[in-house]
Design an enzyme around this catalytic site. Structure first.
Site, PDB file in Angstrom:
ATOM      1  N   GLU A 176     -14.430  -0.208  -1.594  1.00 29.53           N
ATOM      2  CA  GLU A 176     -14.660  -0.206  -0.138  1.00 29.53           C
ATOM      3  C   GLU A 176     -15.938   0.565   0.202  1.00 29.53           C
ATOM      4  O   GLU A 176     -16.121   1.715  -0.236  1.00 29.53           O
ATOM      5  CB  GLU A 176     -13.454   0.435   0.584  1.00 29.53           C
ATOM      6  CG  GLU A 176     -13.662   0.496   2.093  1.00 29.53           C
ATOM      7  CD  GLU A 176     -12.393   0.767   2.901  1.00 29.53           C
ATOM      8  OE1 GLU A 176     -11.299   0.818   2.312  1.00 29.53           O
ATOM      9  OE2 GLU A 176     -12.532   0.920   4.132  1.00 29.53           O
ATOM     10  N   ASP A 225       0.855  -1.198   0.000  1.00 29.00           N
ATOM     11  CA  ASP A 225       0.000   0.000   0.000  1.00 29.00           C
ATOM     12  C   ASP A 225       0.886   1.242   0.000  1.00 29.00           C
ATOM     13  O   ASP A 225       1.813   1.344   0.809  1.00 29.00           O
ATOM     14  CB  ASP A 225      -0.857  -0.012   1.278  1.00 29.00           C
ATOM     15  CG  ASP A 225      -2.261   0.479   1.035  1.00 29.00           C
ATOM     16  OD1 ASP A 225      -2.572   0.909  -0.090  1.00 29.00           O
ATOM     17  OD2 ASP A 225      -3.057   0.413   2.001  1.00 29.00           O
TER      18      ASP A 225
HETATM   19  O1  KIV Z   1      -5.082  -0.471   4.131  1.00 28.87           O
HETATM   20  C1  KIV Z   1      -5.908  -1.402   4.061  1.00 28.87           C
HETATM   21  O2  KIV Z   1      -5.943  -2.304   4.892  1.00 28.87           O
HETATM   22  C2  KIV Z   1      -6.845  -1.388   2.940  1.00 28.87           C
HETATM   23  C3  KIV Z   1      -7.933  -2.408   2.939  1.00 28.87           C
HETATM   24  C4  KIV Z   1      -8.998  -1.994   3.861  1.00 28.87           C
HETATM   25  C5  KIV Z   1      -8.428  -2.680   1.581  1.00 28.87           C
HETATM   26  O3  KIV Z   1      -6.737  -0.562   2.085  1.00 28.87           O
END
Ligand code: KIV
Length: 292
Positions: free
Chosen positions: A196, A97
């Protein structure tokens, strides 16, 4: 690579999941399974469960680091967590991420950050939030040779601008905008999209209009896959339970009970017992004592 349904080689070991396997699952086979992981133990649990994708999510800000929101986690913190996850994973696609502030300002920043995430954590692909300028950033990262997962609907990094942690695309205009944004991210080469907190019927229409998989969290059963936050699905903290979460364990309660029992045992001198210690031969003990 493995087949489209998650095959195992003749050795019995599960084959490594490739991006093409993920995309090929659109409209076929069982739904894709993604879970977040933030450290070595959560990664090894995901590996053992043979999930398809593991997201080192910036929810680590809250689940691991105690910040009140995802926008507060630093890139360096995400890099440390990502490296730990990599050490525990072999077969699922690992998604890194991109935290807030590492991609929005320019295409150059986005590509540099994505490259850093891949090089320094070993993740296979990256995820970023939103549409608008994020579509340009996704295009730049894809053009630099790194796979990108989009994230639409509720985008926690910018929840303030969205009016808080709320269901998105609840109006006709909002639902149409979601479809446009999803198509735009697909057009620049995203291989999958997280949806989401959007109504199930809207997520269903978005999913039907895309050729890439959608992975839902609070987006109903018609997405091509599902994702849950590791700490939510195992109930680390039952005070926080979004409507879409289902608990598959109660780790928080178990941990609290375990540490409380240990504390009570130490204070009552019940722990450690003889079986938890090490012996010295009697002769050595006597020799040792006699020299004191
Ligand atoms: O950061 C995260 O855990 C997410 C999920 C909720 C998809 O983006």
């Amino acid at each position: 690579m493995r087949g489209t349904d998650g095959t195992h080689s003749s050795s019995g070991r599960r084959d490594v999941v490739g991006l093409e396997d993920i995309v090929a699952r659109k409209g076929t086979g069982p739904p894709l399974v993604m879970v977040t992981a933030y450290d070595y133990p959560s990664a090894t649990a995901a590996e053992a469960a043979e999930v398809d994708l593991v997201l080192v999510g910036d929810t680590a800000a809250m689940t691991m680091l105690g910040y009140p929101g995802t926008e507060l986690v630093s890139f360096e913190e995400m890099l440390v967590l990502g490296r730990a996850v990599r050490r525990g994973l072999r077969t699922p696609v690992m998604v890194g991420d991109m935290p807030m502030g590492t991609y929005e300002a320019s295409d150059t920043l986005a590509v540099q950050s994505a490259q850093r995430l891949v090089k320094e954590t070993g993740c296979d692909v990256v995820k970023l939030e939103g549409a608008g300028t994020s579509v340009d950033r996704a295009r730049a990262i894809v053009n630099a040779g790194i796979g990108v997962m989009g994230h639409l609907g509720l985008t926690p990094q910018t929840h303030t601008a969205q009016g808080g942690f709320r269901t998105q695309a609840k109006t006709a205009a909002g639902a149409l905008r979601l479809i446009d944004d999803a198509l735009a991210l697909q057009a620049v080469g995203c291989f999958a999209l997280v949806l989401e907190a959007v109504p199930a019927s809207v997520a269903s229409e978005v999913t039907a209009r895309l050729s890439i998989p959608t992975i839902g969290i609070g987006a109903g059963p018609d997405c091509d896959g599902q994702v849950l936050v590791f700490n939510d699905l195992l109930d680390y903290d039952s005070a926080i339970k979004p409507r879409f979460v289902k608990h598959y364990g109660h780790i928080g309660e178990s941990a609290r009970r375990g540490v409380a029992a240990y504390t009570a045992d130490v204070r009552a001198r019940r722990y450690p017992a003889a079986e938890h210690g090490y012996d010295i031969p009697q002769a050595d003990l006597e020799a040792f004592r006699s020299t004191l």
